[in-house]
Design an enzyme around this catalytic site. Structure first.
Site, short mmCIF file in Angstrom:
data_model
loop_
_atom_site.label_atom_id
_atom_site.label_comp_id
_atom_site.label_asym_id
_atom_site.label_seq_id
_atom_site.Cartn_x
_atom_site.Cartn_y
_atom_site.Cartn_z
N HIS A 1 -3.94 -4.62 -9.10
CA HIS A 1 -4.79 -3.49 -8.68
C HIS A 1 -6.27 -3.90 -8.73
CE1 HIS A 1 -6.02 0.59 -7.96
NE2 HIS A 1 -6.93 0.42 -8.90
N MET B 1 0.81 -1.23 0.00
CA MET B 1 0.00 0.00 0.00
C MET B 1 0.85 1.28 0.00
SD MET B 1 -2.76 -1.46 -0.40
CE MET B 1 -4.07 -0.26 -0.23
N ARG B 2 2.02 1.23 -0.57
CA ARG B 2 2.86 2.43 -0.70
C ARG B 2 3.19 2.62 -2.16
NH1 ARG B 2 3.50 4.92 4.50
NH2 ARG B 2 3.24 3.19 5.94
N ASN C 1 2.38 -4.99 -10.41
CA ASN C 1 1.41 -4.69 -9.35
C ASN C 1 0.04 -5.30 -9.69
OD1 ASN C 1 0.32 -3.31 -7.03
ND2 ASN C 1 -0.58 -1.80 -8.43
C1 GRF Z 1 -5.91 -6.81 -3.23
O1 GRF Z 1 -7.27 -6.51 -3.46
C2 GRF Z 1 -5.02 -6.06 -4.19
O2 GRF Z 1 -5.58 -5.86 -5.44
C3 GRF Z 1 -4.87 -4.74 -3.49
O3 GRF Z 1 -4.76 -5.06 -2.11
C4 GRF Z 1 -5.45 -6.29 -1.87
C5 GRF Z 1 -4.44 -7.19 -1.23
O4 GRF Z 1 -5.03 -8.39 -0.78
N1 GRF Z 1 -3.75 -4.00 -4.02
P1 GRF Z 1 -4.10 -9.57 -0.22
O5 GRF Z 1 -3.21 -8.96 0.85
O6 GRF Z 1 -3.31 -10.11 -1.36
O7 GRF Z 1 -5.05 -10.55 0.35
#
Ligand code: GRF
Length: 267
Positions: free
Chosen positions: A159, A135-136, A157
């Protein structure tokens, strides 16, 4: 026979995408191995998944860097190889209309954390870096140090939206609240913008009247595991190529990913 790729992973949370990649490596669906898992959150459940597999893990305290810069930005020693003006010029993460002092503070703190991240990562050579719920955002300072081959980016990534719609931190939430009838997820290479890099793959699902935000998230996440695995495997098989075309006005278009039927350069 193509040799196995080494995959580094960055996570912030539950790590179900990381688990999907771990499982795919174990089953041979991906010709690769995870070589480290890093996180900005020491309590990320995903770290436990990695530890169970004896994969090296580490934590980078982004918040501590931002706190230290916030207190006294002038006393901070910058990474010796940082050219802050060039980072500010290249980045498309934050509008240049932001207050210049704030912008500088943000990128000083971000690059300090990234320098620490790069130092940790240096112990584990890797071919591909996956952001599996990290999340960065990444600054050009970090990206340029990972993407050393101008022809092939290597930060991927996942998304939770059908990009280019709904970049940012809450793709499924934004999709649901907008009233979309279709949701989706996207895997893309990371560039200097927010969720704006070349798209490798996408999957969609219908959003019905009876759906809630929770069911939308659930439907999307399940598709993510398969999509991410497929895209990582395409990279492992060397079947991804970046194509830069020019428009009729000779302007470079947004780079595209071409999926090749055969490996680009057989090993
Ligand atoms: C996922 O929905 C991904 O697309 C987003 O953050 C979430 C991560 O889920 N970037 P996890 O930690 O892989 O369960």
């Amino acid at each position: 026979m193509i040799s196995q790729i080494r995959i580094g992973a960055l996570i912030s949370g539950t790590g179900t995408n990381l688990q999907a990649i771990l499982d795919a490596c174990d089953s041979g669906r991906i010709n690769g191995q995870i070589c480290f898992v890093g996180s900005d959150n020491p309590n990320a459940a995903g770290l436990k998944r990695a530890r169970l597999k004896n994969i090296p893990v580490f934590f980078i305290d982004y918040k501590a860097f931002s706190d230290s810069v916030g207190k006294d930005p002038d006393s901070i020693e910058l990474p010796p190889d940082l050219d802050l003006d060039s980072v500010l010029e290249k980045q498309h993460l934050i509008s240049n209309h932001q207050e210049p002092k704030w912008l500088r503070r943000f990128f000083i703190s971000r690059t300090l954390a990234e320098a620490a991240l790069l130092e940790k990562m240096a112990a584990y050579p890797f071919d591909l870096l996956i952001l599996a719920g990290f999340m960065r955002t990444l600054s050009p300072y970090f990206i340029d140090r990972v993407n050393t081959d101008p022809k092939m980016p290597r930060i991927m990534n996942i998304h939770p939206s059908l990009l280019p719609a709904f970049p940012g931190t809450d793709g499924y939430g934004d999709t649901y609240r907008y009233g979309c009838k279709v949701g989706g997820c996207t895997v893309h290479f990371v560039d200097y913008g927010e969720d704006s890099g070349p798209i490798i793959g996408q999957k969609t699902f219908p959003i019905e009247e009876t759906d809630t935000l929770e069911t939308v998230r659930k439907k999307g996440l399940q598709l993510e595991w398969d999509l991410f695995t497929t895209c990582v495997n395409l990279f492992a098989e060397k079947r991804l190529e970046i194509v830069r075309e020019f428009s009729e006005t000779d302007q470079p278009e947004h780079p595209k990913v071409r999926i090749l039927p055969e490996p680009l350069c057989p090993v």
